[in-house]
Scaffold this motif. Sequence first.
Motif, PDB file in Angstrom:
ATOM      1  N   VAL A  35       3.965  12.336   1.871  1.00 50.38           N
ATOM      2  CA  VAL A  35       4.108  11.740   0.706  1.00 50.38           C
ATOM      3  C   VAL A  35       3.043  12.520  -0.444  1.00 50.38           C
ATOM      4  CG1 VAL A  35       2.222  10.027   0.943  1.00 50.38           C
ATOM      5  CG2 VAL A  35       3.917   9.492  -0.566  1.00 50.38           C
ATOM      6  N   GLU A 164       6.309   6.022   7.110  1.00 52.10           N
ATOM      7  CA  GLU A 164       6.724   5.937   5.610  1.00 52.10           C
ATOM      8  C   GLU A 164       6.122   4.701   4.822  1.00 52.10           C
ATOM      9  OE1 GLU A 164      11.042   5.902   5.609  1.00 52.10           O
ATOM     10  OE2 GLU A 164      11.090   7.900   6.637  1.00 52.10           O
ATOM     11  N   ARG A 165       6.148   3.485   5.480  1.00 57.29           N
ATOM     12  CA  ARG A 165       5.408   2.420   4.809  1.00 57.29           C
ATOM     13  C   ARG A 165       4.152   2.445   4.816  1.00 57.29           C
ATOM     14  NH1 ARG A 165       9.374  -0.006   7.618  1.00 57.29           N
ATOM     15  NH2 ARG A 165       8.418  -0.260   9.504  1.00 57.29           N
ATOM     16  N   SER A 168       3.271   4.951   2.001  1.00 58.21           N
ATOM     17  CA  SER A 168       3.671   4.446   1.057  1.00 58.21           C
ATOM     18  C   SER A 168       2.312   3.317   0.414  1.00 58.21           C
ATOM     19  CB  SER A 168       4.717   3.440   0.706  1.00 58.21           C
ATOM     20  OG  SER A 168       5.113   2.637  -0.626  1.00 58.21           O
ATOM     21  N   LYS A 171      -0.709   5.482  -0.578  1.00 60.18           N
ATOM     22  CA  LYS A 171      -0.309   6.057  -2.009  1.00 60.18           C
ATOM     23  C   LYS A 171      -0.742   5.156  -3.259  1.00 60.18           C
ATOM     24  CE  LYS A 171       3.332   7.810  -4.969  1.00 60.18           C
ATOM     25  NZ  LYS A 171       2.876   9.112  -5.400  1.00 60.18           N
ATOM     26  N   GLU A 172      -0.287   3.598  -2.552  1.00 59.03           N
ATOM     27  CA  GLU A 172      -0.581   2.524  -3.791  1.00 59.03           C
ATOM     28  C   GLU A 172      -1.982   2.270  -3.667  1.00 59.03           C
ATOM     29  OE1 GLU A 172       0.624  -2.178  -4.182  1.00 59.03           O
ATOM     30  OE2 GLU A 172       2.029  -0.725  -3.484  1.00 59.03           O
TER      31      GLU A 172
END
Length: 178
Positions: A35, A164-165, A168, A171-172
Motif C-alpha cells: 500500500v 490488505e485490511r 488499510s 494507512k488510515e
Amino acid sequence: MRVIKRIFLILICLVLLLVVGSYLLPGKAVVSRSVSIEAPASAIFPYVNSMQETEKWSPWLSHDPETQLSYSGPEAGVGNTLSWSSEHRQVGSGTQEIIESLPDQTVKTALDFGPRGTASALFQLAPEGDQTQVTWGFESDLGLNPMARWMGLMMDKWVGGDYERGLSNLKELVESNN
C-alpha cells in the motif's frame, strides 16, 4: 469382491497421486501485499517496529477482541516480542519476535504458531516522492509434509485479505496522525 478390489485399488492410486503430486508443489507459502501511505517512512516505521504499536492496526484483533496479548523484551526493535492466545481459529496462539530492524526501511519478524508451524514476516518501507510504499510479506517453509504443501496453495487466499485490511488500517492510522 472384484468391485471392492477395484475401488480399493483406485483409492490407493488416488492417494499416491496426491502424495506424489504434492512434491511438485512449491515448498514455501508466500503472501505479500503493498500500500502507498501519504507519509514519510519515519512516520510509519514506529508502527511496524513495535509489537505494542501493531495492536493499533492489526487485522486479527477484530476477529477476536478477547485475544490475550503479552509483550516481552524491549519496547521496540530487535527482541520486542508479542505472545497471543485466542480460541478463534483465525487467530490461534503463538509468538512473534522482531529479529531484524533497519530504521525507516525494514522490519523482519519470526512467527511461531506452535503445532501449526513457523514462518517469517517482513515489512519493507520504500520512499516514493511524498509517499511511502509499505510491503508486508509472509513466508513459511512447508517442509516435506504433503498436506502442508496442498494447504500452502490456499495461504494467499486465507491470509491475503487480512494483510490488505491490516495495511488499510495502518494507512488510515498513519495518515490521520500525520
